[in-house]
Write an enzyme that holds these catalytic residues in place. Structure first.
Site, PDB file in Angstrom:
ATOM      1  N   ASP A   1       0.825  -1.211   0.000  1.00 24.17           N
ATOM      2  CA  ASP A   1       0.000   0.000   0.000  1.00 24.17           C
ATOM      3  C   ASP A   1       0.858   1.259   0.000  1.00 24.17           C
ATOM      4  OD1 ASP A   1      -2.355   1.401  -0.040  1.00 24.17           O
ATOM      5  OD2 ASP A   1      -2.851   1.074   2.063  1.00 24.17           O
TER       6      ASP A   1
ATOM      7  N   ASN B   1     -10.996  -2.583  -5.288  1.00 21.31           N
ATOM      8  CA  ASN B   1     -10.235  -1.663  -6.146  1.00 21.31           C
ATOM      9  C   ASN B   1     -10.884  -1.444  -7.520  1.00 21.31           C
ATOM     10  OD1 ASN B   1      -6.977  -2.766  -4.882  1.00 21.31           O
ATOM     11  ND2 ASN B   1      -8.212  -1.014  -4.246  1.00 21.31           N
TER      12      ASN B   1
HETATM   13  C1  IPE Z   1      -5.438  -2.711  -0.073  1.00 20.19           C
HETATM   14  O1  IPE Z   1      -5.100  -1.403  -0.304  1.00 20.19           O
HETATM   15  C2  IPE Z   1      -5.450  -3.480  -1.360  1.00 20.19           C
HETATM   16  C3  IPE Z   1      -4.160  -3.670  -1.989  1.00 20.19           C
HETATM   17  C4  IPE Z   1      -3.009  -3.353  -1.475  1.00 20.19           C
HETATM   18  C5  IPE Z   1      -4.196  -4.287  -3.284  1.00 20.19           C
HETATM   19  P1  IPE Z   1      -6.220  -0.273  -0.466  1.00 20.19           P
HETATM   20  O2  IPE Z   1      -5.518   1.014  -0.624  1.00 20.19           O
HETATM   21  O3  IPE Z   1      -7.170  -0.651  -1.541  1.00 20.19           O
HETATM   22  O4  IPE Z   1      -6.983  -0.369   0.937  1.00 20.19           O
HETATM   23  P2  IPE Z   1      -7.856   0.684   1.705  1.00 20.19           P
HETATM   24  O5  IPE Z   1      -8.871   1.197   0.736  1.00 20.19           O
HETATM   25  O6  IPE Z   1      -6.962   1.770   2.174  1.00 20.19           O
HETATM   26  O7  IPE Z   1      -8.443  -0.079   2.836  1.00 20.19           O
HETATM   27  C1  IPE Z   2      -1.551   0.245  -3.297  1.00 19.04           C
HETATM   28  O1  IPE Z   2      -1.362   1.608  -3.381  1.00 19.04           O
HETATM   29  C2  IPE Z   2      -1.817  -0.390  -4.645  1.00 19.04           C
HETATM   30  C3  IPE Z   2      -3.202  -0.809  -4.852  1.00 19.04           C
HETATM   31  C4  IPE Z   2      -4.152  -0.800  -3.971  1.00 19.04           C
HETATM   32  C5  IPE Z   2      -3.530  -1.254  -6.200  1.00 19.04           C
HETATM   33  P1  IPE Z   2      -2.575   2.614  -3.369  1.00 19.04           P
HETATM   34  O2  IPE Z   2      -2.971   2.890  -4.773  1.00 19.04           O
HETATM   35  O3  IPE Z   2      -3.663   2.127  -2.507  1.00 19.04           O
HETATM   36  O4  IPE Z   2      -1.892   3.884  -2.742  1.00 19.04           O
HETATM   37  P2  IPE Z   2      -2.500   4.905  -1.687  1.00 19.04           P
HETATM   38  O5  IPE Z   2      -3.011   4.091  -0.542  1.00 19.04           O
HETATM   39  O6  IPE Z   2      -3.602   5.624  -2.392  1.00 19.04           O
HETATM   40  O7  IPE Z   2      -1.363   5.785  -1.312  1.00 19.04           O
HETATM   41 MG    MG Z   3      -4.099   2.377  -0.563  1.00 17.74          MG
END
Ligand code: IPE
Ligand code: IPE
Ligand code: MG
Length: 247
Positions: free
Chosen positions: A27, A75
Site C-alpha cells: 500500500d 479496487n
Molecule cells: C489494499 O489497499 C489493497 C491492496 C493493497 C491491493 P487499499 O488502498 O485498496 O486499501 P484501503 O482502501 O486503504 O483499505
Molecule cells: C496500493 O497503493 C496499490 C493498490 C491498492 C492497487 P494505493 O494505490 O492504494 O496507494 P494509496 O493508498 O492511495 O497511497
Molecule cells: Mg491504498
C-alpha cells in the site's frame, strides 16, 4: 529481476527460522506519487520495482510462499483510468517477468476472480501460471481481484454444492474443509503479514488464513520499501512469542 544481492543478510536474522509464508499488503503507491506531484500510475509503476526486490529477497531467503496483494475486489471501484493503468502494468509485469520467474524455479499462482480480469491480462496470467506450474522453490501468489469475503463465499458455495450432490455430509465439514476450498488450498497459512504506508487494517485480505498470523506495519510507502527494511521486520518477527492460544 532486480536483486540487490550486494545487501548482506544481517547476522541477527536466523536463517534456520525463516517463515514459511509471508504476505504483503502493498500500500501507498498513490501517496508516493502525490508527494512527488506525479499521477498515481507513476506510483504503481515504481511499486513494481519493489515487487521485484521483495520476490528476489524471499527467493534468496528460502521463503516457501510469498503472497502479494496487488488488486482487491474493492479496487474495481477506483477511477477507470487508474484501473486501466494497473491492468496495463500487470500485463507488462507478467509478459516481461515470467521468464525470470520460471528460471528462478518460482511457481506463479493468481488468486482471485481471474475471470473478471480483462481478456488480455487474463490470458497473460494463465500463460504465466502454465509455464511455471512445475516449479517448486517458491510459490508466488498474486492476489488479483481478490477479496477474502469473496474467497470464503466461493468456498461456501463449493462446499454446499458437494453436500447437495451427496459427496459430503454437513458433519464432515471441518476447518480443513474450508481451508481446502480457499485459493490457498494446500499452502501453509501466512506466518507474517506486512502492510506498508501506515494503514492498520486488513482491507479484506486473507481473513480466514490470518487467524494466527503475526502482523507488521510500517509507515514506509510501498515504492520506498527496501530489502533492508524487510530483513529488519523478519528479525523483529523472529523475536516474537507465537503462543497459538497456549501458555
Ligand atoms: C489494499 O489497499 C489493497 C491492496 C493493497 C491491493 P487499499 O488502498 O485498496 O486499501 P484501503 O482502501 O486503504 O483499505
Ligand atoms: C496500493 O497503493 C496499490 C493498490 C491498492 C492497487 P494505493 O494505490 O492504494 O496507494 P494509496 O493508498 O492511495 O497511497
Ligand atoms: Mg491504498
Amino acid at each position: 529481476m532486480k536483486s540487490d544481492s550486494s545487501i548482506q543478510v544481517p547476522d541477527e536474522l536466523d536463517l534456520n527460522a525463516i517463515p514459511a509464508h509471508v504476505a504483503f499488503i502493498m500500500d501507498g503507491n498513490g501517496r508516493w506519487a502525490k508527494k512527488r506531484l506525479m499521477n498515481r500510475a507513476k506510483g504503481h509503476e515504481q511499486g513494481v520495482q519493489t515487487v521485484e526486490e521483495v520476490v528476489s529477497a524471499c527467493r534468496d531467503l528460502g521463503i516457501g510462499v510469498l503472497t502479494l496483494y496487488a488488486f482487491s475486489t474493492e479496487n474495481w471501484a477506483r477511477p477507470k483510468v487508474e484501473v486501466k493503468a494497473l491492468m496495463h502494468l500487470l500485463k507488462r509485469f507478467l509478459r516481461t517477468k515470467t521468464e525470470e520467474i520460471r528460471k528462478k524455479d518460482i511457481r506463479l499462482n493468481i488468486m482471485g476472480q481471474i475471470e473478471r480480469l480483462p481478456d488480455d491480462v487474463r490470458k497473460e496470467a494463465e500463460q504465466a501460471m502454465a509455464v511455471t506450474q512445475k516449479n517448486s522453490a517458491m510459490i508466488l501468489n498474486l492476489a488479483l481481484s481478490y477479496g477474502a469475503r469473496e474467497e470464503i463465499t466461493r468456498a461456501v458455495q463449493q462446499i454446499a454444492a458437494k453436500i447437495k450432490s451427496g459427496i459430503l455430509e454437513p458433519k464432515e465439514i471441518t476447518d480443513k474443509t474450508v481451508s481446502d476450498h480457499l485459493y490457498t488450498a494446500g499452502m501453509p497459512d501466512p506466518d507474517l503479514i506486512i502492510r506498508t504506508s501506515a494503514e492498520f487494517r486488513l482491507s479484506n485480505f486473507l481473513m480466514w488464513q490470518a487467524a494466527y498470523s503475526e502482523l507488521a506495519f510500517t509507515p514506509t510507502l510501498w515504492p520506498d520499501f527496501t530489502r533492508q527494511e524487510f530483513y529488519q521486520i523478519l528479525i523483529d518477527y523472529q523475536q516474537r512469542d507465537r503462543r497459538f492460544g497456549k501458555v
